[in-house]
Design an enzyme around this catalytic site. Structure first.
Site, PDB file in Angstrom:
ATOM      1  N   MET A  21       0.821  -1.220   0.000  1.00  0.00           N
ATOM      2  CA  MET A  21       0.000   0.000   0.000  1.00  0.00           C
ATOM      3  C   MET A  21       0.853   1.267   0.000  1.00  0.00           C
ATOM      4  O   MET A  21       0.489   2.274   0.586  1.00  0.00           O
ATOM      5  CB  MET A  21      -0.935  -0.021   1.206  1.00  0.00           C
ATOM      6  CG  MET A  21      -1.867  -1.225   1.213  1.00  0.00           C
ATOM      7  SD  MET A  21      -2.797  -1.451   2.778  1.00  0.00           S
ATOM      8  CE  MET A  21      -3.840   0.009   2.767  1.00  0.00           C
ATOM      9  N   GLY A  22       2.003   1.221  -0.651  1.00  0.00           N
ATOM     10  CA  GLY A  22       2.830   2.413  -0.770  1.00  0.00           C
ATOM     11  C   GLY A  22       3.904   2.539   0.284  1.00  0.00           C
ATOM     12  O   GLY A  22       4.845   3.309   0.128  1.00  0.00           O
ATOM     13  N   CYS A  23       3.789   1.803   1.367  1.00  0.00           N
ATOM     14  CA  CYS A  23       4.773   1.738   2.444  1.00  0.00           C
ATOM     15  C   CYS A  23       4.331   0.564   3.308  1.00  0.00           C
ATOM     16  O   CYS A  23       3.389  -0.131   2.956  1.00  0.00           O
ATOM     17  CB  CYS A  23       4.818   3.041   3.251  1.00  0.00           C
ATOM     18  SG  CYS A  23       3.269   3.414   4.084  1.00  0.00           S
ATOM     19  N   PHE A  24       4.974   0.344   4.462  1.00  0.00           N
ATOM     20  CA  PHE A  24       4.457  -0.761   5.277  1.00  0.00           C
ATOM     21  C   PHE A  24       4.237  -0.460   6.753  1.00  0.00           C
ATOM     22  O   PHE A  24       3.535  -1.204   7.436  1.00  0.00           O
ATOM     23  CB  PHE A  24       5.269  -2.051   5.109  1.00  0.00           C
ATOM     24  CG  PHE A  24       6.762  -1.976   5.289  1.00  0.00           C
ATOM     25  CD1 PHE A  24       7.384  -1.012   6.072  1.00  0.00           C
ATOM     26  CD2 PHE A  24       7.572  -2.935   4.672  1.00  0.00           C
ATOM     27  CE1 PHE A  24       8.758  -1.001   6.254  1.00  0.00           C
ATOM     28  CE2 PHE A  24       8.953  -2.924   4.833  1.00  0.00           C
ATOM     29  CZ  PHE A  24       9.542  -1.956   5.631  1.00  0.00           C
ATOM     30  N   GLU A  62       7.576  -2.952  -0.620  1.00  0.00           N
ATOM     31  CA  GLU A  62       7.258  -2.960   0.807  1.00  0.00           C
ATOM     32  C   GLU A  62       5.840  -3.510   0.985  1.00  0.00           C
ATOM     33  O   GLU A  62       4.897  -3.044   0.335  1.00  0.00           O
ATOM     34  CB  GLU A  62       7.340  -1.552   1.395  1.00  0.00           C
ATOM     35  CG  GLU A  62       8.758  -0.999   1.463  1.00  0.00           C
ATOM     36  CD  GLU A  62       8.822   0.289   2.266  1.00  0.00           C
ATOM     37  OE1 GLU A  62       7.899   0.563   3.057  1.00  0.00           O
ATOM     38  OE2 GLU A  62       9.819   1.024   2.108  1.00  0.00           O
TER      39      GLU A  62
END
Length: 221
Positions: A21-24, A62
């Site tokens: 989702m773009g980072c974790f 990620e």
């Protein structure tokens, strides 16, 4: 070793979901706040190289991976949370931060494809989410796990006493819940009613209550 009461209530059967989702850090906390999610961990997947690390990700992404109780939570609900809690309509500026669903079986694939199509129609714009089979999930370094929890010394020390090994701590529902509250997910009412189940001392409970900044419930519908 003292075990948090909530961690003694593990379901007999769980299913696994894997999302990027773009980072974790934030997604780890988001899903950790949801009733029915048993445990979470962050890592890397989706690429072609072996044994990636944060500094040598190559073409991996990620990712957060979670185990959940299918009697309490559906994969469709998780997909709703996935699409409504990150910017899937924005092209990633770097492969590391791509939007992706990694399915574990044909049923998850079919549901993911249908959810993406529905969300794309609703949004009226292109959705960049990849839908791929899960191959190998590489667990990220310890410093990336339960990011907010690790940054509250007293609470973190108590979890380390309960779970000296990180792989054991990652199986803890209590750790996932506390990390979520510290990130601002959940509700004040749920925190107050469940805080005694996290295995924390009275003083650590007070720290958690003080450090939690107006948590808000997450809509699952």
């Amino acid at each position: 070793m003292k075990v948090p009461p909530i961690d003694l209530l593990m379901p007999k059967t769980t299913e696994t979901a894997t999302f990027s989702m773009g980072c974790f850090w934030s997604p780890d906390a988001l899903f950790g706040s949801i009733n029915g999610v048993v445990r979470t961990k962050v890592g890397y997947t989706g690429g072609t190289t072996d044994a990636p690390t944060y500094w040598t990700l190559a073409d991996h992404i990620e990712t957060v991976q979670l185990d959940y109780d299918p009697k309490k939570l559906s994969f469709q609900t998780l997909l709703h949370l996935f699409f409504t809690n990150h910017k899937a309509a924005r092209a990633p500026w770097k492969r590391q931060y791509a939007s992706a669903i990694f399915y574990h079986d044909q049923k998850q694939k079919d549901l993911a494809m249908a959810a993406k199509a529905a969300f794309q129609t609703q949004a009226g714009q292109q959705i960049y989410t990849e839908i791929n089979p899960l191959k190998t999930f590489y667990v990220a370094e310890d410093r990336h796990q339960k990011y907010k929890l690790q940054r509250q010394p007293q609470i973190w020390e108590e979890f380390q006493e309960m779970y000296p090994r990180m792989d054991a701590l990652l199986h803890s529902t209590a750790a996932a819940k506390v990390n979520a509250y510290l990130y601002g997910y959940g509700s004040s009412e749920e925190l107050e009613s469940s805080i005694s189940s996290f295995g924390l001392s009275p003083s650590a409970q007070q720290v958690l209550l003080q450090k939690t900044r107006s948590p808000k419930p997450i809509s699952c519908s």
